[in-house]
Motif scaffolding. Sequence first.
Motif, mmCIF file in Angstrom:
data_model
loop_
_atom_site.group_PDB
_atom_site.id
_atom_site.type_symbol
_atom_site.label_atom_id
_atom_site.label_comp_id
_atom_site.label_asym_id
_atom_site.label_seq_id
_atom_site.Cartn_x
_atom_site.Cartn_y
_atom_site.Cartn_z
ATOM 1 N N THR A 1 0.684 -1.142 -0.110
ATOM 2 C CA THR A 1 -0.108 -0.148 -0.028
ATOM 3 C C THR A 1 0.866 1.220 -0.084
ATOM 4 N N LYS A 2 1.825 1.448 0.801
ATOM 5 C CA LYS A 2 2.857 2.470 1.008
ATOM 6 C C LYS A 2 3.514 2.789 -0.387
ATOM 7 N N LEU A 3 4.135 1.540 -0.871
ATOM 8 C CA LEU A 3 4.765 1.458 -2.017
ATOM 9 C C LEU A 3 3.957 2.011 -3.246
ATOM 10 N N GLY A 4 2.569 1.485 -3.139
ATOM 11 C CA GLY A 4 1.777 1.979 -4.176
ATOM 12 C C GLY A 4 1.646 3.485 -4.088
ATOM 13 N N LYS A 5 1.596 4.065 -3.054
ATOM 14 C CA LYS A 5 1.163 5.279 -3.025
ATOM 15 C C LYS A 5 2.455 6.069 -3.616
ATOM 16 N N GLU A 6 3.716 5.491 -3.259
ATOM 17 C CA GLU A 6 4.764 6.338 -3.588
ATOM 18 C C GLU A 6 5.084 6.304 -5.178
ATOM 19 N N ILE A 7 4.640 5.097 -5.996
ATOM 20 C CA ILE A 7 4.590 5.022 -7.222
ATOM 21 C C ILE A 7 3.619 6.112 -7.939
ATOM 22 N N LYS B 1 -1.827 3.524 -12.814
ATOM 23 C CA LYS B 1 -3.187 4.027 -13.680
ATOM 24 C C LYS B 1 -3.701 4.769 -12.666
ATOM 25 N N ARG B 2 -3.820 4.494 -11.262
ATOM 26 C CA ARG B 2 -4.445 5.524 -10.330
ATOM 27 C C ARG B 2 -4.020 6.911 -10.553
ATOM 28 N N ALA B 3 -2.664 7.124 -10.722
ATOM 29 C CA ALA B 3 -1.852 8.458 -10.809
ATOM 30 C C ALA B 3 -2.518 9.232 -12.277
ATOM 31 N N THR B 4 -2.790 8.272 -13.210
ATOM 32 C CA THR B 4 -3.391 8.844 -14.492
ATOM 33 C C THR B 4 -4.939 8.791 -14.655
ATOM 34 N N GLY B 5 -5.586 8.508 -13.369
ATOM 35 C CA GLY B 5 -7.125 8.658 -13.470
ATOM 36 C C GLY B 5 -7.680 7.567 -13.986
ATOM 37 N N GLU B 6 -7.080 6.589 -14.480
ATOM 38 C CA GLU B 6 -7.880 5.302 -14.965
ATOM 39 C C GLU B 6 -8.494 4.531 -13.960
ATOM 40 N N LEU B 7 -8.205 4.385 -12.895
ATOM 41 C CA LEU B 7 -8.646 3.631 -11.714
ATOM 42 C C LEU B 7 -9.356 4.660 -10.597
ATOM 43 N N GLY B 8 -9.709 5.830 -10.983
ATOM 44 C CA GLY B 8 -10.131 6.882 -10.010
ATOM 45 C C GLY B 8 -8.914 7.504 -9.561
ATOM 46 N N ASN B 9 -8.889 8.693 -8.961
ATOM 47 C CA ASN B 9 -7.945 9.275 -8.661
ATOM 48 C C ASN B 9 -7.826 10.232 -7.010
ATOM 49 N N ILE B 10 -6.915 9.757 -6.246
ATOM 50 C CA ILE B 10 -6.835 10.372 -5.002
ATOM 51 C C ILE B 10 -5.548 11.067 -4.852
#
Length: 245
Positions: free
Chosen positions: A26-32, A70-79
Motif C-alpha cells: 500500500t505504501k509503495l503503491g502510493k509512492e509509485i 493507472k491510479r495516478a493517470t486517473g484510469e482507476l479513480g484519482n486520489i
Amino acid sequence: MSGHSKWANIKHKKGKADAARGKIFTKLGKEISMAAKFGADPETNGKLRDAIAKAKSHNMPNDTINRAIKRATGELGNIEYEEITYEGYAPGGVAVIVNTLTDNRNRTASEIRHIFDKNGGSLGVTGAVSWMFDKKGLIIVERTDDIDEEDLMMKALEAGAEDFSSEEDSYEIITDPDDFSEVRLALERHGVPMASAEVTMIPKNTVEVTDEEDVKKINKMLDMFDDNDDVQDVYHNAELPDDEE
C-alpha cells in the motif's frame, strides 16, 4: 569511509513479518502513484523508475505496480496525495524524521503529534532535526560467494558512487541523490542483485540509547509510525541495543 554503518538500525525498516506485506505494498503503491504524476513512462520519468525498482525489491507484483500507475493517470479513480515531512525528538534526544503521503493534512498532523507525545517525544518545527542528516542514495547488496568485493566496488565507483563499504553481511553503496538513479541502473545492467535501493536520510552522528525505558518508548514510537497508513518512511539517529531491533 563515511561512518554510516548500522544502516539497518538507523533506517527503521517496515514489514519485519510476512503479515505486513500488504501494508508495505500500500505504501509503495502510493509512492509509485505520486511519482507517476510526473509521467507514466518509467523510461522518461526517473523518479517513477526508481520507485518501481524499490517496489520490485520488495517483490511487489507487476499487476499491483501497474494499478498504482493507472491510479495516478486517473484510469482507476484519482486520489490526491500530499507529501509532508515531520521532524521531532524521541526520548534520549534522538532525532526523528517522518515522511508522509496523505489525503488529509489535518488528520495526519494530529496523528503524528499524538505518536510523538504518547511515547515521550515531541514534534518540532520544519528543520528542527533534518540538519543532522544527509540525504543520500543507498544501495545494499547482500554479501554472497558469487560477488567479488573489489569488482563490485569498481563497478559502483565507475558508475558514479561516492562511497563503498563492506559490512558483515552486505555491501553498502552511497551516492549523491542526483546520481542515485544512474548508479542503480548501471549496477542493474551489470546484473548486480540489490537487496535494497532507495534515496534515504543518513545521520551525521548517532545517539547511543542504553536506558531500558527510553529504548522501549523509542521502539513503541517507531512501531506506531509503521502502523500508520500515512507514514511512508521513518529515519532516526538512535543506536538501539541489538536485542531490541
